[in-house]
Scaffold this motif. Structure first.
Motif, PDB file in Angstrom:
ATOM      1  N   ASN A   1     -21.575 -14.729  -0.221  1.00  0.00           N
ATOM      2  CA  ASN A   1     -22.255 -13.890  -1.207  1.00  0.00           C
ATOM      3  C   ASN A   1     -21.619 -14.036  -2.580  1.00  0.00           C
ATOM      4  O   ASN A   1     -22.316 -14.059  -3.602  1.00  0.00           O
ATOM      5  CB  ASN A   1     -22.263 -12.426  -0.764  1.00  0.00           C
ATOM      6  CG  ASN A   1     -23.267 -12.167   0.328  1.00  0.00           C
ATOM      7  OD1 ASN A   1     -24.255 -12.879   0.460  1.00  0.00           O
ATOM      8  ND2 ASN A   1     -23.010 -11.157   1.132  1.00  0.00           N
ATOM      9  N   HIS A   2     -20.300 -14.141  -2.617  1.00  0.00           N
ATOM     10  CA  HIS A   2     -19.601 -14.350  -3.889  1.00  0.00           C
ATOM     11  C   HIS A   2     -20.083 -15.644  -4.541  1.00  0.00           C
ATOM     12  O   HIS A   2     -20.436 -15.658  -5.732  1.00  0.00           O
ATOM     13  CB  HIS A   2     -18.089 -14.393  -3.650  1.00  0.00           C
ATOM     14  CG  HIS A   2     -17.302 -14.837  -4.835  1.00  0.00           C
ATOM     15  ND1 HIS A   2     -17.061 -14.013  -5.920  1.00  0.00           N
ATOM     16  CD2 HIS A   2     -16.718 -16.025  -5.121  1.00  0.00           C
ATOM     17  CE1 HIS A   2     -16.348 -14.678  -6.816  1.00  0.00           C
ATOM     18  NE2 HIS A   2     -16.122 -15.898  -6.355  1.00  0.00           N
TER      19      HIS A   2
ATOM     20  N   LEU B   1     -23.938 -15.279  -5.597  1.00  0.00           N
ATOM     21  CA  LEU B   1     -24.181 -14.400  -6.737  1.00  0.00           C
ATOM     22  C   LEU B   1     -23.535 -14.932  -8.016  1.00  0.00           C
ATOM     23  O   LEU B   1     -24.066 -14.701  -9.108  1.00  0.00           O
ATOM     24  CB  LEU B   1     -23.720 -12.985  -6.420  1.00  0.00           C
ATOM     25  CG  LEU B   1     -24.581 -12.291  -5.346  1.00  0.00           C
ATOM     26  CD1 LEU B   1     -23.926 -11.017  -4.854  1.00  0.00           C
ATOM     27  CD2 LEU B   1     -25.990 -12.035  -5.855  1.00  0.00           C
ATOM     28  N   THR B   2     -22.445 -15.671  -7.892  1.00  0.00           N
ATOM     29  CA  THR B   2     -21.852 -16.333  -9.065  1.00  0.00           C
ATOM     30  C   THR B   2     -22.829 -17.361  -9.620  1.00  0.00           C
ATOM     31  O   THR B   2     -23.024 -17.455 -10.840  1.00  0.00           O
ATOM     32  CB  THR B   2     -20.505 -16.980  -8.702  1.00  0.00           C
ATOM     33  OG1 THR B   2     -19.594 -15.949  -8.292  1.00  0.00           O
ATOM     34  CG2 THR B   2     -19.911 -17.740  -9.869  1.00  0.00           C
TER      35      THR B   2
ATOM     36  N   CYS C   1     -26.111 -17.275  -9.189  1.00  0.00           N
ATOM     37  CA  CYS C   1     -27.257 -16.524  -9.718  1.00  0.00           C
ATOM     38  C   CYS C   1     -26.967 -15.972 -11.109  1.00  0.00           C
ATOM     39  O   CYS C   1     -27.882 -15.830 -11.931  1.00  0.00           O
ATOM     40  CB  CYS C   1     -27.624 -15.380  -8.769  1.00  0.00           C
ATOM     41  SG  CYS C   1     -28.409 -15.941  -7.246  1.00  0.00           S
ATOM     42  N   ALA C   2     -25.709 -15.673 -11.395  1.00  0.00           N
ATOM     43  CA  ALA C   2     -25.341 -15.125 -12.704  1.00  0.00           C
ATOM     44  C   ALA C   2     -25.543 -16.133 -13.827  1.00  0.00           C
ATOM     45  O   ALA C   2     -25.579 -15.739 -14.996  1.00  0.00           O
ATOM     46  CB  ALA C   2     -23.895 -14.644 -12.682  1.00  0.00           C
TER      47      ALA C   2
ATOM     48  N   LEU D   1     -28.105  -7.474 -12.287  1.00  0.00           N
ATOM     49  CA  LEU D   1     -27.341  -8.312 -11.368  1.00  0.00           C
ATOM     50  C   LEU D   1     -25.901  -7.837 -11.240  1.00  0.00           C
ATOM     51  O   LEU D   1     -25.324  -7.893 -10.146  1.00  0.00           O
ATOM     52  CB  LEU D   1     -27.393  -9.782 -11.805  1.00  0.00           C
ATOM     53  CG  LEU D   1     -26.742 -10.763 -10.824  1.00  0.00           C
ATOM     54  CD1 LEU D   1     -27.434 -10.727  -9.473  1.00  0.00           C
ATOM     55  CD2 LEU D   1     -26.749 -12.164 -11.399  1.00  0.00           C
TER      56      LEU D   1
ATOM     57  N   THR E   1     -24.359  -7.072  -7.710  1.00  0.00           N
ATOM     58  CA  THR E   1     -23.195  -7.856  -7.286  1.00  0.00           C
ATOM     59  C   THR E   1     -22.047  -6.935  -6.873  1.00  0.00           C
ATOM     60  O   THR E   1     -21.399  -7.164  -5.844  1.00  0.00           O
ATOM     61  CB  THR E   1     -22.756  -8.816  -8.410  1.00  0.00           C
ATOM     62  OG1 THR E   1     -23.832  -9.735  -8.656  1.00  0.00           O
ATOM     63  CG2 THR E   1     -21.508  -9.591  -8.037  1.00  0.00           C
TER      64      THR E   1
ATOM     65  N   GLN F   1     -22.988  -5.378  -3.593  1.00  0.00           N
ATOM     66  CA  GLN F   1     -22.895  -6.353  -2.504  1.00  0.00           C
ATOM     67  C   GLN F   1     -21.429  -6.566  -2.116  1.00  0.00           C
ATOM     68  O   GLN F   1     -21.094  -6.625  -0.936  1.00  0.00           O
ATOM     69  CB  GLN F   1     -23.530  -7.689  -2.905  1.00  0.00           C
ATOM     70  CG  GLN F   1     -23.557  -8.719  -1.779  1.00  0.00           C
ATOM     71  CD  GLN F   1     -24.456  -8.308  -0.635  1.00  0.00           C
ATOM     72  OE1 GLN F   1     -25.673  -8.209  -0.792  1.00  0.00           O
ATOM     73  NE2 GLN F   1     -23.871  -8.038   0.530  1.00  0.00           N
TER      74      GLN F   1
END
Length: 193
Positions: free
Chosen positions: A27-28, A31-32, A34-35, A87, A91, A94
């Motif tokens: 997930n890290h 989402l990194t 996605c940022a 986000l 994040t 999450q």
């Protein structure tokens, strides 16, 4: 408890904890990546997207994690879609959810794994074994992260590798991130890599 049963139980809890740590790391990474997308791209409708967009898919992943975690910790509640404002908030939520899953897996024993928990469903509550529910949660996460991976690629962002967690040979590829996340592989596996 026989020595064999104790060994099997220990291996099961180790593997569940490893799955929870892998979930946190994956997930890290996801989402990194996605940022790096503008908010408009995260929310853009994508025909191949489950739930219509990458944003909706990420929110679904988190909302389902929280639903199952509540049930796994004997605090069942009805499923609900949260309205995540951005986000950064998603994040952080999450990460908190992932840490909660790791903490849960650290404390489970063989007896707790075989216990039944309650899952509130629209048709009424159902009872499921805790171990099977955890396995379902991990598969659900993998299923949707794979979709998010493809949606990132469709959005023009190179998706991160999400399969470099378990093999010893991949340790240099994850070392820095695991340190940032506070995941100690030596403690997890009981060995030094």
């Amino acid at each position: 408890m026989s020595a064999r049963l104790a060994e099997d139980s220990s291996m099961t809890t180790t593997l569940l904890l490893a799955q929870a740590c892998n979930n946190r790391w994956s997930n890290h990474r996801l989402l990194t990546a996605c940022a790096t997308l503008p908010a408009a791209a995260l929310h853009a409708a994508q025909p191949a997207a489950f739930f219509g967009s990458l944003w909706a898919l990420l929110a679904h992943l988190l909302d389902v994690d929280r639903f199952y975690l509540d049930a796994l910790q004997d605090q069942p509640r009805a499923y609900r879609d949260e309205d995540w404002p951005d986000l950064a908030t998603l994040t952080a939520a999450q990460a908190a959810s992932d840490q909660r899953l790791i903490a849960l897996c650290r404390t489970l024993d063989a007896e707790q794994l075989t216990q039944l928990i309650t899952l509130p469903r629209a048709t009424g509550p159902v009872r499921e074994q805790r171990l099977r529910t955890l396995q379902h949660l991990f598969v659900h996460q993998l299923h949707h992260r794979g979709q998010a991976h493809a949606l990132l690629l469709a959005s023009g962002v190179a998706p991160p590798q999400l399969d470099e967690f378990f093999l010893t040979q991949d340790e240099p590829l994850r070392r820095a991130e695991l340190q940032v996340l506070g995941i100690d592989e030596g403690a997890l596996w009981g060995t030094t890599l």
